[in-house]
Enzyme design. Structure first.
Site, PDB file in Angstrom:
ATOM      1  N   HIS A  36       9.792   7.837   2.238  1.00  0.00           N
ATOM      2  CA  HIS A  36       9.625   6.605   3.117  1.00  0.00           C
ATOM      3  C   HIS A  36      10.352   5.214   2.243  1.00  0.00           C
ATOM      4  O   HIS A  36      10.556   5.532   0.878  1.00  0.00           O
ATOM      5  CB  HIS A  36       8.359   6.169   3.690  1.00  0.00           C
ATOM      6  CG  HIS A  36       7.451   5.789   2.386  1.00  0.00           C
ATOM      7  ND1 HIS A  36       6.649   6.665   1.721  1.00  0.00           N
ATOM      8  CD2 HIS A  36       7.331   4.837   1.551  1.00  0.00           C
ATOM      9  CE1 HIS A  36       5.998   6.322   0.664  1.00  0.00           C
ATOM     10  NE2 HIS A  36       6.584   4.966   0.597  1.00  0.00           N
ATOM     11  N   HIS A 120      14.977   1.176  -2.224  1.00  0.00           N
ATOM     12  CA  HIS A 120      14.981   2.558  -2.640  1.00  0.00           C
ATOM     13  C   HIS A 120      14.028   3.372  -2.048  1.00  0.00           C
ATOM     14  O   HIS A 120      12.840   2.857  -1.544  1.00  0.00           O
ATOM     15  CB  HIS A 120      14.867   2.333  -4.157  1.00  0.00           C
ATOM     16  CG  HIS A 120      13.214   2.154  -4.457  1.00  0.00           C
ATOM     17  ND1 HIS A 120      12.764   0.835  -4.634  1.00  0.00           N
ATOM     18  CD2 HIS A 120      12.035   2.804  -4.769  1.00  0.00           C
ATOM     19  CE1 HIS A 120      11.593   0.727  -4.895  1.00  0.00           C
ATOM     20  NE2 HIS A 120      11.180   1.970  -4.999  1.00  0.00           N
TER      21      HIS A 120
HETATM   22  P1  2AM Z   1       7.643   2.951  -3.933  1.00  0.00           P
HETATM   23  O1  2AM Z   1       8.423   3.540  -2.894  1.00  0.00           O
HETATM   24  O2  2AM Z   1       8.270   1.781  -4.725  1.00  0.00           O
HETATM   25  O3  2AM Z   1       7.186   4.133  -5.062  1.00  0.00           O
HETATM   26  C1  2AM Z   1       2.758   3.804  -1.014  1.00  0.00           C
HETATM   27  O4  2AM Z   1       1.930   3.953  -1.981  1.00  0.00           O
HETATM   28  C2  2AM Z   1       4.098   3.056  -1.434  1.00  0.00           C
HETATM   29  O5  2AM Z   1       3.581   1.637  -2.126  1.00  0.00           O
HETATM   30  C3  2AM Z   1       4.577   3.863  -2.794  1.00  0.00           C
HETATM   31  O6  2AM Z   1       5.699   4.504  -1.986  1.00  0.00           O
HETATM   32  C4  2AM Z   1       5.234   2.559  -3.489  1.00  0.00           C
HETATM   33  O7  2AM Z   1       6.554   2.364  -3.267  1.00  0.00           O
HETATM   34  C5  2AM Z   1       4.458   1.590  -3.130  1.00  0.00           C
HETATM   35  N1  2AM Z   1       3.765   0.808  -4.223  1.00  0.00           N
HETATM   36  C6  2AM Z   1       3.965  -0.300  -5.157  1.00  0.00           C
HETATM   37  N2  2AM Z   1       3.189  -0.496  -5.785  1.00  0.00           N
HETATM   38  C7  2AM Z   1       2.370   0.318  -5.737  1.00  0.00           C
HETATM   39  C8  2AM Z   1       1.172   0.430  -6.671  1.00  0.00           C
HETATM   40  N3  2AM Z   1       0.492  -0.366  -7.569  1.00  0.00           N
HETATM   41  N4  2AM Z   1       0.274   1.655  -6.212  1.00  0.00           N
HETATM   42  C9  2AM Z   1       0.867   2.640  -5.516  1.00  0.00           C
HETATM   43  N5  2AM Z   1       1.803   2.452  -4.613  1.00  0.00           N
HETATM   44  C10 2AM Z   1       2.578   1.413  -4.893  1.00  0.00           C
END
Ligand code: 2AM
Length: 179
Positions: A36, A120
């Site tokens: 996603h 991204h």
């Molecule tokens: P990402 O796509 O940049 O990896 C769901 O967990 C989404 O939240 C993840 O896909 C992640 O995005 C984002 N995310 C950002 N900070 C996070 C954190 N501290 N812990 C988990 N997920 C985080």
């Protein structure tokens, strides 16, 4: 509840993205169905704040748009890669939507990271920064021709952490205006 806000991708695009994998030691590749585009990560949010947040998110007026993929890359940098991603071409309407979502989240007193939004889709998270193997993966020509994605909504997701990995469930869908 542990929440985040994201753009869902069509199954066919998730399937193609799921084929972008490489041989990187200790990499945890995101299962294709979970790929996603994150707009905002909220972390643990209580019931009352979630209600306020859904009101704020529903008030967002923004048009739909097209997403076009660009190449792969990593965070924080190629010397110590921790997250492998596929990027998106800069789309002003996506940046605007991310900024409206951020304002809505902040208005509910949910803290957000200072760093600017960087569009991204995370493909893998590395437990160990295997720079050489990650570099080889990033340098190879992209195998899949990724079609543009038409975005017509964004979604508030719940993320439940289980020993088998995170389970993402849509809590509420917010439509975008017809462009
Ligand atoms: P990402 O796509 O940049 O990896 C769901 O967990 C989404 O939240 C993840 O896909 C992640 O995005 C984002 N995310 C950002 N900070 C996070 C954190 N501290 N812990 C988990 N997920 C985080």
């Amino acid at each position: 509840m542990r929440l985040f806000i994201a753009i869902e991708l069509p199954d066919e695009v998730k399937r193609l993205l799921g084929r972008l994998r490489g041989d990187i030691p200790d990499a945890r590749w995101v299962p294709a169905e979970q790929l996603h585009l994150t707009l905002a990560f909220l972390g643990e949010v209580d019931e009352a704040t979630m209600k306020r947040l859904t009101v704020e998110l529903a008030a967002i007026r923004a048009p739909g748009f097209e997403l076009r993929f660009s190449g792969t890359g990593c965070f924080p940098d190629r010397r110590r890669p921790r997250v492998i991603w596929v990027g998106l071409q800069p789309e002003p309407l996506l940046i605007t939507l991310a900024s409206l979502v951020r304002q809505a989240v902040l208005s509910c007193d949910i803290p957000q990271e200072e760093r600017p939004f960087s569009a991204h889709i995370t493909l893998a998270r590395l437990r160990f920064p295997a720079a050489r193997e990650a570099g080889a993966f990033l340098d190879q020509p992209q195998k899949e021709e990724l079609p543009p994605v038409s975005v017509r909504e964004f979604i508030l997701f719940q993320s439940r952490l289980t020993p088998q990995g995170a389970i993402h469930t849509p809590v509420r869908v917010f439509p975008l205006a017809t462009p």
